[in-house]
Design a protein around this motif. Structure first.
Motif, PDB file in Angstrom:
ATOM      1  N   GLU A  57       0.821  -1.160  -0.032  1.00 26.09           N
ATOM      2  CA  GLU A  57      -0.022   0.052  -0.218  1.00 26.09           C
ATOM      3  C   GLU A  57       0.980   1.448  -0.004  1.00 26.09           C
ATOM      4  OE1 GLU A  57      -3.249   0.237  -0.158  1.00 26.09           O
ATOM      5  OE2 GLU A  57      -3.784  -1.559   0.011  1.00 26.09           O
ATOM      6  N   VAL A  58       0.154   2.225  -0.687  1.00 27.64           N
ATOM      7  CA  VAL A  58       1.060   3.533  -0.497  1.00 27.64           C
ATOM      8  C   VAL A  58       0.563   4.416   0.458  1.00 27.64           C
ATOM      9  CG1 VAL A  58       1.524   5.726  -1.806  1.00 27.64           C
ATOM     10  CG2 VAL A  58       1.491   3.534  -2.917  1.00 27.64           C
ATOM     11  N   TYR A  59       1.112   4.828   1.611  1.00 29.02           N
ATOM     12  CA  TYR A  59       0.627   5.425   2.753  1.00 29.02           C
ATOM     13  C   TYR A  59       0.522   6.960   2.461  1.00 29.02           C
ATOM     14  CZ  TYR A  59       1.570   0.861   5.093  1.00 29.02           C
ATOM     15  OH  TYR A  59       1.598  -0.457   5.496  1.00 29.02           O
ATOM     16  N   TYR A  60      -0.592   7.474   2.911  1.00 29.86           N
ATOM     17  CA  TYR A  60      -0.662   9.021   2.984  1.00 29.86           C
ATOM     18  C   TYR A  60      -0.660   9.498   1.539  1.00 29.86           C
ATOM     19  CZ  TYR A  60      -0.721   8.481   7.997  1.00 29.86           C
ATOM     20  OH  TYR A  60      -0.974   8.060   9.095  1.00 29.86           O
ATOM     21  N   LYS A  61      -1.033   8.994   0.430  1.00 33.88           N
ATOM     22  CA  LYS A  61      -0.993   9.503  -0.981  1.00 33.88           C
ATOM     23  C   LYS A  61      -2.500   9.181  -1.218  1.00 33.88           C
ATOM     24  CE  LYS A  61       3.151  10.667  -1.182  1.00 33.88           C
ATOM     25  NZ  LYS A  61       3.611  12.083  -1.129  1.00 33.88           N
ATOM     26  N   PRO A  62      -3.459  10.220  -1.126  1.00 31.83           N
ATOM     27  CA  PRO A  62      -4.954  10.015  -1.712  1.00 31.83           C
ATOM     28  C   PRO A  62      -4.588   9.892  -3.245  1.00 31.83           C
ATOM     29  CG  PRO A  62      -4.243  12.344  -1.473  1.00 31.83           C
ATOM     30  CD  PRO A  62      -3.143  11.453  -0.853  1.00 31.83           C
ATOM     31  N   LEU A  63      -5.572   9.001  -3.814  1.00 36.52           N
ATOM     32  CA  LEU A  63      -5.872   8.725  -5.250  1.00 36.52           C
ATOM     33  C   LEU A  63      -6.287   9.947  -5.913  1.00 36.52           C
ATOM     34  CD1 LEU A  63      -5.762   6.251  -7.183  1.00 36.52           C
ATOM     35  CD2 LEU A  63      -8.001   5.896  -7.042  1.00 36.52           C
ATOM     36  N   VAL A  64      -7.092  10.756  -5.450  1.00 32.02           N
ATOM     37  CA  VAL A  64      -7.660  11.865  -6.236  1.00 32.02           C
ATOM     38  C   VAL A  64      -7.811  13.055  -5.201  1.00 32.02           C
ATOM     39  CG1 VAL A  64      -9.599  12.822  -7.532  1.00 32.02           C
ATOM     40  CG2 VAL A  64      -9.031  10.536  -7.659  1.00 32.02           C
ATOM     41  N   GLN A  65      -7.373  14.069  -5.453  1.00 34.64           N
ATOM     42  CA  GLN A  65      -7.653  15.359  -4.957  1.00 34.64           C
ATOM     43  C   GLN A  65      -8.243  16.364  -5.947  1.00 34.64           C
ATOM     44  OE1 GLN A  65      -3.587  16.589  -3.060  1.00 34.64           O
ATOM     45  NE2 GLN A  65      -3.107  14.701  -4.020  1.00 34.64           N
ATOM     46  N   LEU A  66      -9.120  17.301  -5.461  1.00 31.06           N
ATOM     47  CA  LEU A  66      -9.651  18.219  -6.065  1.00 31.06           C
ATOM     48  C   LEU A  66      -9.935  19.551  -5.587  1.00 31.06           C
ATOM     49  CD1 LEU A  66     -11.601  19.172  -8.492  1.00 31.06           C
ATOM     50  CD2 LEU A  66     -13.515  18.090  -7.355  1.00 31.06           C
ATOM     51  N   ASN A  67      -9.655  20.582  -6.196  1.00 31.63           N
ATOM     52  CA  ASN A  67      -9.853  21.818  -5.274  1.00 31.63           C
ATOM     53  C   ASN A  67     -10.706  22.952  -6.119  1.00 31.63           C
ATOM     54  OD1 ASN A  67      -7.076  22.091  -6.962  1.00 31.63           O
ATOM     55  ND2 ASN A  67      -7.789  24.066  -6.728  1.00 31.63           N
ATOM     56  N   LEU A  68     -11.631  23.700  -5.660  1.00 36.61           N
ATOM     57  CA  LEU A  68     -12.380  24.551  -6.094  1.00 36.61           C
ATOM     58  C   LEU A  68     -12.212  26.004  -5.593  1.00 36.61           C
ATOM     59  CD1 LEU A  68     -15.838  22.568  -6.611  1.00 36.61           C
ATOM     60  CD2 LEU A  68     -13.920  23.022  -8.499  1.00 36.61           C
ATOM     61  N   GLY A  69     -12.209  26.848  -6.394  1.00 40.26           N
ATOM     62  CA  GLY A  69     -12.220  28.243  -5.773  1.00 40.26           C
ATOM     63  C   GLY A  69     -12.694  29.408  -6.470  1.00 40.26           C
ATOM     64  N   ALA A  70     -12.924  30.621  -5.765  1.00 39.71           N
ATOM     65  CA  ALA A  70     -13.697  31.484  -6.652  1.00 39.71           C
ATOM     66  C   ALA A  70     -13.367  32.768  -5.734  1.00 39.71           C
ATOM     67  CB  ALA A  70     -15.285  31.633  -6.410  1.00 39.71           C
ATOM     68  N   LYS A  71     -13.117  34.116  -6.660  1.00 37.67           N
ATOM     69  CA  LYS A  71     -12.860  35.260  -5.866  1.00 37.67           C
ATOM     70  C   LYS A  71     -13.844  36.227  -6.538  1.00 37.67           C
ATOM     71  CE  LYS A  71      -7.950  34.752  -4.760  1.00 37.67           C
ATOM     72  NZ  LYS A  71      -6.439  35.146  -5.215  1.00 37.67           N
ATOM     73  N   TYR A  72     -14.433  37.166  -5.686  1.00 34.23           N
ATOM     74  CA  TYR A  72     -15.635  38.049  -6.221  1.00 34.23           C
ATOM     75  C   TYR A  72     -15.526  39.300  -5.443  1.00 34.23           C
ATOM     76  CZ  TYR A  72     -20.277  39.897  -7.520  1.00 34.23           C
ATOM     77  OH  TYR A  72     -21.109  40.777  -7.966  1.00 34.23           O
ATOM     78  N   THR A  73     -15.373  40.456  -6.278  1.00 35.29           N
ATOM     79  CA  THR A  73     -15.582  41.886  -5.672  1.00 35.29           C
ATOM     80  C   THR A  73     -16.577  42.528  -6.171  1.00 35.29           C
ATOM     81  OG1 THR A  73     -14.436  42.707  -7.567  1.00 35.29           O
ATOM     82  CG2 THR A  73     -13.039  41.718  -5.740  1.00 35.29           C
ATOM     83  N   MET A  74     -17.338  43.298  -5.075  1.00 34.05           N
ATOM     84  CA  MET A  74     -18.384  44.197  -5.341  1.00 34.05           C
ATOM     85  C   MET A  74     -18.534  45.352  -4.629  1.00 34.05           C
ATOM     86  SD  MET A  74     -21.116  41.580  -3.136  1.00 34.05           S
ATOM     87  CE  MET A  74     -22.542  42.457  -3.545  1.00 34.05           C
ATOM     88  N   LEU A  75     -19.337  46.200  -4.806  1.00 33.91           N
ATOM     89  CA  LEU A  75     -19.444  47.681  -4.244  1.00 33.91           C
ATOM     90  C   LEU A  75     -18.230  48.574  -4.662  1.00 33.91           C
ATOM     91  CD1 LEU A  75     -20.810  46.510  -0.610  1.00 33.91           C
ATOM     92  CD2 LEU A  75     -22.238  47.278  -2.570  1.00 33.91           C
ATOM     93  N   GLU A  76     -18.005  48.515  -5.761  1.00 33.87           N
ATOM     94  CA  GLU A  76     -17.059  49.218  -6.165  1.00 33.87           C
ATOM     95  C   GLU A  76     -15.735  48.736  -5.831  1.00 33.87           C
ATOM     96  OE1 GLU A  76     -17.685  53.297  -5.398  1.00 33.87           O
ATOM     97  OE2 GLU A  76     -19.279  53.401  -7.225  1.00 33.87           O
ATOM     98  N   LYS A  77     -15.562  47.469  -5.440  1.00 31.25           N
ATOM     99  CA  LYS A  77     -14.476  46.733  -5.007  1.00 31.25           C
ATOM    100  C   LYS A  77     -14.051  46.851  -3.673  1.00 31.25           C
ATOM    101  CE  LYS A  77     -12.125  45.943  -9.836  1.00 31.25           C
ATOM    102  NZ  LYS A  77     -11.036  46.279 -10.458  1.00 31.25           N
ATOM    103  N   LYS A  78     -15.091  47.596  -2.820  1.00 33.68           N
ATOM    104  CA  LYS A  78     -14.788  47.679  -1.468  1.00 33.68           C
ATOM    105  C   LYS A  78     -15.161  46.430  -0.648  1.00 33.68           C
ATOM    106  CE  LYS A  78     -15.903  52.723  -1.005  1.00 33.68           C
ATOM    107  NZ  LYS A  78     -16.653  53.575  -0.471  1.00 33.68           N
ATOM    108  N   LEU A  79     -15.706  45.490  -1.268  1.00 35.22           N
ATOM    109  CA  LEU A  79     -15.869  44.244  -0.521  1.00 35.22           C
ATOM    110  C   LEU A  79     -15.456  43.108  -1.651  1.00 35.22           C
ATOM    111  CD1 LEU A  79     -17.448  42.446   1.629  1.00 35.22           C
ATOM    112  CD2 LEU A  79     -19.487  42.405  -0.017  1.00 35.22           C
ATOM    113  N   ALA A  80     -14.757  42.383  -0.894  1.00 37.69           N
ATOM    114  CA  ALA A  80     -14.004  41.078  -1.851  1.00 37.69           C
ATOM    115  C   ALA A  80     -14.362  39.821  -1.005  1.00 37.69           C
ATOM    116  CB  ALA A  80     -12.515  41.260  -1.799  1.00 37.69           C
ATOM    117  N   LEU A  81     -14.901  38.820  -1.743  1.00 35.09           N
ATOM    118  CA  LEU A  81     -15.190  37.822  -1.176  1.00 35.09           C
ATOM    119  C   LEU A  81     -14.586  36.493  -1.755  1.00 35.09           C
ATOM    120  CD1 LEU A  81     -19.120  38.058  -1.632  1.00 35.09           C
ATOM    121  CD2 LEU A  81     -17.819  38.633   0.593  1.00 35.09           C
TER     122      LEU A  81
END
Length: 592
Positions: free
Chosen positions: A478-502
């Motif tokens: 067995e291969v220890y501590y190596k996951p078969l699949v890793q997935l990441n999702l991300g998003a960045k959003y700015t609003m209110l004339e770029k005063k608010l960043a999410l």
């Protein structure tokens, strides 16, 4: 102590009354959102508008950088660089790129006793000289409801740097000291009778790095120096140095539409590691590498041909004796990229290399290692890869690639059992079946990676990444501590004339395999444990969702909030070590 931290934050909020400061900030720097290796990259991001930089990099440097965009997938990264639920977490606070801020001070507080103090200050002492300092501190009281013993931790880093823009090149200097103070709290095999245990481990690291980047690629391209000295609570010591010199001759004509670059990389890397526990493993390794290559390019298409020649001299020893040896390695290197269009660029190639496994680098991946490791270099004999990437109307960027490697001494982590089977012994903090070791095996590795970025609107960015890895080893089942699949999702959003960043970050990891130990009292004697090693113990997969928000009340003042591991799963990256559950914390930031 926690009350004092809480009072400090309230006092800071209550007494804030700063008049407008007119200085325009260059770039926002956020805590722990930086790679440690190499440190000089961190410095290069902190640029000022000095005269010498306005035409930098020259056109030939831009072309060189584009050609050197490699898609190496030889060295498998940790589960995630975004370790949001551990003390080694990365901050996902969004950046206000339109403000180019760099000088700031932050304070934050949250559940699990999380306390943050964070600052970056820089300025020009001359038109072509910038100096600055980074200070970061983060702590947590840990999982008091899950463990009867101490699981608190804290880490800090303080550094100073300088950027010098000369007429012919750019200098970077960086020196920093950091510590990571934590506990070996992952006790799972049995419950100690006394919960007042000393489980402390502390790692100190002092680093000095420097680089010189020559504006012209005539003969001298760049010089880089990296070094560090590391020590820990159990008197382990490691010193590391790496000197890299790159020589080149660029943009010489082969025909009317074909030009070429010639490069020679010279690298000298040395590491000396000493351990005083258990087997008292010591290692002294020196690796000298020559990397000649020639690149022919026509427009955005190119063909690279080269080789890596490495000479390794090593001396390994423990309490039983010493083993010396020297070995010469040759690695092929070639890559071709066919740019059919901006939307479709096909590439493929072969490479390989020798990687020195150091105590410092392995601790970055797994801080719960025993302070006594056998450190053996990992050799990638060859690595074939091919892929497709493109940019569609500057709205959709993607890169999909696959690779196959033959690897010798591939490195993995394995759980330790008890080092002393006696029941009545006063155990040190690492002897509760709560630490890990480093093991090695030969085999093959198949990988598939995909990354994309989408820009559906001006103020919204969406990204995703997928990583599939599959080892086939000669000895380990067995291969220890190596996951078969890793997935990441991300998003960045700015609003209110770029005063608010999410911001949003989500990480999804499949099950991983570990070995484990089951302990029971020896029925024949009353003062000893018997232990049985369990293989194929599953460390469950997880989904880790994170949200962030920052709102600018004033151009020099903002408030931020972070929600980490919002599903509240106390999963384990390493057996026995639960991560923090759902975390909500926030604070204030001043820029000046």
């Amino acid at each position: 102590m926690n009350k004092l931290k809480y009072i400090a934050v309230l006092a800071f909020l209550g007494t804030f009354g700063i008049s407008e400061i007119g200085a325009q900030i260059k770039e926002e720097q956020l805590i722990l959102n930086r790679k440690r290796e190499p440190e000089v990259k961190k410095i290069e991001k902190k640029k000022t508008s000095v005269i010498q930089e306005k035409n930098y990099p020259p056109e030939n440097k831009k072309k060189e950088d584009s050609l050197n965009l490699k898609y190496d997938i030889v060295n498998v990264p940790p589960v995630s660089d975004f370790k949001t639920t551990e003390i080694q977490s990365e901050d996902i606070s969004p950046k206000f790129n339109n403000d180019f801020q760099s000088n700031y001070f932050r304070l934050g507080y949250g559940n699990y006793g999380k306390f943050l103090a964070d600052a970056n200050i820089s300025g020009k002492v001359q038109d072509n000289v910038e100096v600055g300092a980074d200070v970061h501190y983060l702590s947590t009281t840990g999982l008091k409801k899950d463990y009867d013993w101490d699981s608190k931790s804290s880490q800090a880093k303080i550094g100073a740097y300088a950027n010098i823009y000369a007429e012919k090149g750019k200098y970077n200097l960086d020196a920093n000291y950091g510590f990571n103070n934590y506990n070996y709290y992952g006790i799972y095999a049995f419950t100690p009778e006394n919960s007042d245990l000393d489980l402390q481990q502390k790692v100190n690291k002092f680093s000095v790095n420097a680089s010189y980047d020559h504006y012209s690629n005539e003969i001298l391209n760049n010089v880089k120096v990296r070094s560090y000295f590391l020590s820990d609570h159990f008197n382990a010591k490691e010193s590391y140095a790496d000197v890299e010199l790159n020589l080149s001759k660029h943009d010489f004509a082969i025909s009317n539409d074909i030009t070429a670059n010639a490069d020679l990389g010279i690298d000298l890397e040395t590491v000396n590691s000493k351990f005083e526990l258990l087997d008292q493993n010591n290692s002294n390794q020196l690796n000298f590498t020559l990397s000649p290559k020639v690149t022919f390019y026509k427009g955005e298409s190119y063909l690279l041909i080269g080789s890596d020649f490495s000479f390794l001299n090593s001396k390994l020893s423990d309490f039983t004796g010493e083993n010396k040896g020297s070995k010469f390695y040759w690695f092929p290197r070639a890559e071709v990229l066919v740019a059919a269009a901006d939307e479709f660029k096909f590439y493929g190639g072969i490479d390989g290399g020798l990687k020195l496994n150091t105590y410092g680098n392995l601790l970055e991946e797994n801080p719960f290692l025993i302070s006594d490791l056998t450190l053996t270099p990992t050799e990638t004999k060859y690595h074939f890869y091919f892929g497709l990437k493109g940019d569609i109307d500057q709205m959709f960027k993607y890169d999909v690639n696959a690779g196959f490697s033959k690897v010798n001494n591939a490195q993995f982590f394995v759980s330790n059992g008890l080092f002393n089977n006696s029941i009545a012994v006063e155990r040190p903090g690492f002897d509760y079946a709560n630490t890990f070791n480093s093991i090695y095996d030969n085999g093959t590795l198949m990988e598939i990676k995909g990354d994309l970025q989408v820009f559906p609107m001006e103020n919204l960015t969406v990204d995703a990444g997928l990583h599939f890895i599959k080892y086939k080893l000669d000895n380990l089942e067995e291969v220890y501590y190596k996951p078969l699949v890793q997935l990441n999702l991300g998003a960045k959003y700015t609003m209110l004339e770029k005063k608010l960043a999410l911001g949003f970050k989500g990480y999804f990891v499949t099950d991983r395999t570990s070995n484990a130990f089951s302990l029971y009292q020896d029925p024949l004697t009353s003062n000893g444990y018997n232990s049985m090693e369990l293989v194929n113990e599953k460390v469950g997969g997880y989904a880790d969702l994170n949200l962030s928000a920052e709102y600018k009340l004033h151009k020099n003042f903002s408030i931020f909030a972070l929600g980490n591991n919002l599903l509240g799963a106390k999963y384990q990256n390493y057996l026995g070590y639960k991560v923090l559950g759902a975390q909500v914390w926030g604070g204030v930031k001043i820029t000046f």
